[in-house]
Design a protein around this motif. Structure first.
Motif, PDB file in Angstrom:
ATOM      1  N   LYS A  50       0.876  -1.162   0.000  1.00 49.36           N
ATOM      2  CA  LYS A  50       0.000   0.000   0.000  1.00 49.36           C
ATOM      3  C   LYS A  50       0.920   1.219   0.000  1.00 49.36           C
ATOM      4  O   LYS A  50       2.085   1.112   0.369  1.00 49.36           O
ATOM      5  CB  LYS A  50      -0.846   0.023   1.276  1.00 49.36           C
ATOM      6  N   ASP A  51       0.411   2.373  -0.406  1.00 50.18           N
ATOM      7  CA  ASP A  51       1.253   3.556  -0.318  1.00 50.18           C
ATOM      8  C   ASP A  51       1.425   3.945   1.157  1.00 50.18           C
ATOM      9  O   ASP A  51       0.877   3.292   2.044  1.00 50.18           O
ATOM     10  CB  ASP A  51       0.726   4.693  -1.199  1.00 50.18           C
ATOM     11  N   GLN A  52       2.182   4.977   1.412  1.00 52.30           N
ATOM     12  CA  GLN A  52       2.500   5.349   2.804  1.00 52.30           C
ATOM     13  C   GLN A  52       1.257   5.681   3.624  1.00 52.30           C
ATOM     14  O   GLN A  52       1.302   5.637   4.844  1.00 52.30           O
ATOM     15  CB  GLN A  52       3.514   6.498   2.854  1.00 52.30           C
ATOM     16  N   ASN A  53       0.148   5.993   2.971  1.00 56.10           N
ATOM     17  CA  ASN A  53      -1.094   6.293   3.683  1.00 56.10           C
ATOM     18  C   ASN A  53      -2.084   5.132   3.646  1.00 56.10           C
ATOM     19  O   ASN A  53      -3.256   5.322   3.901  1.00 56.10           O
ATOM     20  CB  ASN A  53      -1.731   7.562   3.110  1.00 56.10           C
ATOM     21  N   TRP A  54      -1.625   3.940   3.282  1.00 60.27           N
ATOM     22  CA  TRP A  54      -2.422   2.718   3.266  1.00 60.27           C
ATOM     23  C   TRP A  54      -3.486   2.703   2.169  1.00 60.27           C
ATOM     24  O   TRP A  54      -4.517   2.068   2.308  1.00 60.27           O
ATOM     25  CB  TRP A  54      -3.056   2.453   4.626  1.00 60.27           C
ATOM     26  N   PHE A  55      -3.262   3.405   1.092  1.00 56.92           N
ATOM     27  CA  PHE A  55      -4.183   3.402  -0.039  1.00 56.92           C
ATOM     28  C   PHE A  55      -3.716   2.375  -1.067  1.00 56.92           C
ATOM     29  O   PHE A  55      -2.526   2.238  -1.323  1.00 56.92           O
ATOM     30  CB  PHE A  55      -4.213   4.776  -0.732  1.00 56.92           C
ATOM     31  N   PHE A  56      -4.671   1.663  -1.656  1.00 55.53           N
ATOM     32  CA  PHE A  56      -4.407   0.827  -2.826  1.00 55.53           C
ATOM     33  C   PHE A  56      -4.780   1.646  -4.044  1.00 55.53           C
ATOM     34  O   PHE A  56      -5.495   2.642  -3.938  1.00 55.53           O
ATOM     35  CB  PHE A  56      -5.237  -0.459  -2.780  1.00 55.53           C
ATOM     36  N   LYS A  57      -4.316   1.228  -5.226  1.00 58.69           N
ATOM     37  CA  LYS A  57      -4.629   2.016  -6.416  1.00 58.69           C
ATOM     38  C   LYS A  57      -5.097   1.126  -7.551  1.00 58.69           C
ATOM     39  O   LYS A  57      -4.779  -0.061  -7.628  1.00 58.69           O
ATOM     40  CB  LYS A  57      -3.443   2.854  -6.861  1.00 58.69           C
ATOM     41  N   VAL A  58      -5.876   1.733  -8.422  1.00 60.00           N
ATOM     42  CA  VAL A  58      -6.310   1.116  -9.669  1.00 60.00           C
ATOM     43  C   VAL A  58      -6.257   2.219 -10.722  1.00 60.00           C
ATOM     44  O   VAL A  58      -6.641   3.361 -10.448  1.00 60.00           O
ATOM     45  CB  VAL A  58      -7.726   0.486  -9.559  1.00 60.00           C
ATOM     46  N   SER A  59      -5.732   1.897 -11.875  1.00 62.66           N
ATOM     47  CA  SER A  59      -5.645   2.918 -12.922  1.00 62.66           C
ATOM     48  C   SER A  59      -7.007   3.122 -13.565  1.00 62.66           C
ATOM     49  O   SER A  59      -7.841   2.215 -13.604  1.00 62.66           O
ATOM     50  CB  SER A  59      -4.612   2.516 -13.985  1.00 62.66           C
ATOM     51  N   LYS A  60      -7.219   4.326 -14.068  1.00 64.09           N
ATOM     52  CA  LYS A  60      -8.469   4.601 -14.784  1.00 64.09           C
ATOM     53  C   LYS A  60      -8.558   3.733 -16.031  1.00 64.09           C
ATOM     54  O   LYS A  60      -9.650   3.364 -16.442  1.00 64.09           O
ATOM     55  CB  LYS A  60      -8.566   6.079 -15.135  1.00 64.09           C
ATOM     56  N   GLU A  61      -7.418   3.393 -16.600  1.00 61.10           N
ATOM     57  CA  GLU A  61      -7.397   2.508 -17.776  1.00 61.10           C
ATOM     58  C   GLU A  61      -7.943   1.123 -17.422  1.00 61.10           C
ATOM     59  O   GLU A  61      -8.699   0.529 -18.180  1.00 61.10           O
ATOM     60  CB  GLU A  61      -5.972   2.401 -18.327  1.00 61.10           C
ATOM     61  N   GLU A  62      -7.563   0.604 -16.246  1.00 60.88           N
ATOM     62  CA  GLU A  62      -8.091  -0.692 -15.811  1.00 60.88           C
ATOM     63  C   GLU A  62      -9.602  -0.620 -15.588  1.00 60.88           C
ATOM     64  O   GLU A  62     -10.327  -1.544 -15.953  1.00 60.88           O
ATOM     65  CB  GLU A  62      -7.401  -1.151 -14.524  1.00 60.88           C
ATOM     66  N   ILE A  63     -10.061   0.462 -14.998  1.00 61.96           N
ATOM     67  CA  ILE A  63     -11.503   0.639 -14.798  1.00 61.96           C
ATOM     68  C   ILE A  63     -12.206   0.653 -16.148  1.00 61.96           C
ATOM     69  O   ILE A  63     -13.242   0.023 -16.333  1.00 61.96           O
ATOM     70  CB  ILE A  63     -11.800   1.911 -13.981  1.00 61.96           C
ATOM     71  N   ILE A 112      -8.945  10.655  -6.475  1.00 61.24           N
ATOM     72  CA  ILE A 112      -8.968  10.502  -7.929  1.00 61.24           C
ATOM     73  C   ILE A 112      -7.981  11.496  -8.528  1.00 61.24           C
ATOM     74  O   ILE A 112      -8.048  12.691  -8.236  1.00 61.24           O
ATOM     75  CB  ILE A 112     -10.377  10.765  -8.516  1.00 61.24           C
ATOM     76  N   SER A 113      -7.062  10.988  -9.343  1.00 61.57           N
ATOM     77  CA  SER A 113      -6.140  11.856 -10.074  1.00 61.57           C
ATOM     78  C   SER A 113      -6.404  11.661 -11.568  1.00 61.57           C
ATOM     79  O   SER A 113      -7.347  10.969 -11.950  1.00 61.57           O
ATOM     80  CB  SER A 113      -4.687  11.519  -9.721  1.00 61.57           C
ATOM     81  N   SER A 114      -5.572  12.227 -12.388  1.00 62.76           N
ATOM     82  CA  SER A 114      -5.809  12.143 -13.829  1.00 62.76           C
ATOM     83  C   SER A 114      -5.695  10.723 -14.367  1.00 62.76           C
ATOM     84  O   SER A 114      -6.359  10.375 -15.336  1.00 62.76           O
ATOM     85  CB  SER A 114      -4.854  13.069 -14.580  1.00 62.76           C
ATOM     86  N   LYS A 115      -4.884   9.869 -13.724  1.00 58.19           N
ATOM     87  CA  LYS A 115      -4.679   8.520 -14.252  1.00 58.19           C
ATOM     88  C   LYS A 115      -5.027   7.393 -13.294  1.00 58.19           C
ATOM     89  O   LYS A 115      -5.119   6.246 -13.707  1.00 58.19           O
ATOM     90  CB  LYS A 115      -3.226   8.353 -14.700  1.00 58.19           C
ATOM     91  N   THR A 116      -5.197   7.703 -12.022  1.00 61.39           N
ATOM     92  CA  THR A 116      -5.452   6.626 -11.057  1.00 61.39           C
ATOM     93  C   THR A 116      -6.548   6.985 -10.064  1.00 61.39           C
ATOM     94  O   THR A 116      -6.868   8.147  -9.858  1.00 61.39           O
ATOM     95  CB  THR A 116      -4.186   6.272 -10.242  1.00 61.39           C
ATOM     96  N   VAL A 117      -7.062   5.933  -9.462  1.00 60.47           N
ATOM     97  CA  VAL A 117      -7.975   6.058  -8.335  1.00 60.47           C
ATOM     98  C   VAL A 117      -7.294   5.329  -7.179  1.00 60.47           C
ATOM     99  O   VAL A 117      -6.832   4.199  -7.342  1.00 60.47           O
ATOM    100  CB  VAL A 117      -9.346   5.409  -8.641  1.00 60.47           C
ATOM    101  N   ARG A 118      -7.216   5.982  -6.052  1.00 61.71           N
ATOM    102  CA  ARG A 118      -6.664   5.359  -4.848  1.00 61.71           C
ATOM    103  C   ARG A 118      -7.815   5.195  -3.865  1.00 61.71           C
ATOM    104  O   ARG A 118      -8.715   6.025  -3.812  1.00 61.71           O
ATOM    105  CB  ARG A 118      -5.545   6.205  -4.258  1.00 61.71           C
ATOM    106  N   PHE A 119      -7.750   4.116  -3.089  1.00 59.33           N
ATOM    107  CA  PHE A 119      -8.865   3.817  -2.191  1.00 59.33           C
ATOM    108  C   PHE A 119      -8.389   3.050  -0.980  1.00 59.33           C
ATOM    109  O   PHE A 119      -7.342   2.415  -0.998  1.00 59.33           O
ATOM    110  CB  PHE A 119      -9.937   3.001  -2.934  1.00 59.33           C
ATOM    111  N   ARG A 120      -9.190   3.127   0.061  1.00 54.69           N
ATOM    112  CA  ARG A 120      -9.006   2.320   1.260  1.00 54.69           C
ATOM    113  C   ARG A 120     -10.320   1.611   1.509  1.00 54.69           C
ATOM    114  O   ARG A 120     -11.387   2.182   1.356  1.00 54.69           O
ATOM    115  CB  ARG A 120      -8.670   3.191   2.455  1.00 54.69           C
ATOM    116  N   ILE A 121     -10.220   0.358   1.900  1.00 49.75           N
ATOM    117  CA  ILE A 121     -11.429  -0.364   2.273  1.00 49.75           C
ATOM    118  C   ILE A 121     -11.414  -0.559   3.782  1.00 49.75           C
ATOM    119  O   ILE A 121     -10.346  -0.594   4.397  1.00 49.75           O
ATOM    120  CB  ILE A 121     -11.589  -1.708   1.523  1.00 49.75           C
ATOM    121  N   PRO A 122     -12.582  -0.653   4.397  1.00 55.03           N
ATOM    122  CA  PRO A 122     -12.652  -0.817   5.856  1.00 55.03           C
ATOM    123  C   PRO A 122     -11.941  -2.091   6.320  1.00 55.03           C
ATOM    124  O   PRO A 122     -11.817  -3.069   5.577  1.00 55.03           O
ATOM    125  CB  PRO A 122     -14.152  -0.898   6.129  1.00 55.03           C
TER     126      PRO A 122
END
Length: 174
Positions: A50-63, A112-122
């Motif tokens: 995970k990144d330093q803030n515990w977020f996972f990421k998925v690219s907008k292209e994958e979505i 949400i950034s221009s190329k990725t979405v970062r998220f945390r799940i409970p």
């Protein structure tokens, strides 16, 4: 604009503990949530950090590949905020037998950034997704090609219920 998906997605493991979650999210939000859970699981299986803030990421292209069309940033913002706000409430017993009510959103946070979405799940969902390897884990295999073509969320819910009873030869009266 509809584009042909290049990704060959056969099936997605959906833990039984999250299959029958009562909700009022839209079908698109539900599909996005399943994609996020899949991305979390893939990151867990490959020990992706995970990144330093515990977020996972998925690219907008994958979505885009999963959904079959380019998601609009403003719509993603609405969808992810809906997933964050929609409650999941769970009642269970602690190890000492004390009853507990546990509340959370479908996701905890998003970026949400221009190329990725970062998220945390409970934390509860993280534990459920990590538990798919356990010998007693109960899960469904959802055929993404079928699941992604539904036009209403109730179609998706009925599909999941029917998957519960596939091979049983008899389903309960609905």
């Amino acid at each position: 604009m509809k584009v042909q998906s290049e990704k060959n997605i056969q099936s997605i493991k959906a833990p039984q503990a999250i299959v029958h979650v009562k909700h009022s999210i839209t079908l698109k939000q539900y599909k996005l949530w399943v994609i996020l859970l899949k991305k979390f699981r893939e990151g867990y299986e490959t020990a992706e950090e995970k990144d330093q803030n515990w977020f996972f990421k998925v690219s907008k292209e994958e979505i885009r590949e999963y959904l079959g069309y380019e998601p609009v940033k403003d719509e993603l913002k609405i969808d992810f905020e809906g997933l964050r706000k929609e409650p999941i409430l769970i009642n269970y017993l602690e190890k000492d037998g004390t009853p507990v009510m546990h509340g959370m959103g479908f996701i905890s946070e998003w970026k949400i950034s221009s190329k990725t979405v970062r998220f945390r799940i409970p934390s509860f969902l993280e534990d459920v997704m990590k538990g798919l390897d356990e010998p007693k884990a109960i899960f469904q295999l959802l055929n993404w090609q079928i699941f992604n073509h539904f036009s209403g969320k109730y179609e998706a819910i009925i599909y999941k219920l029917c998957r519960d009873y596939s091979g049983v030869k008899r389903t309960p009266y609905m």
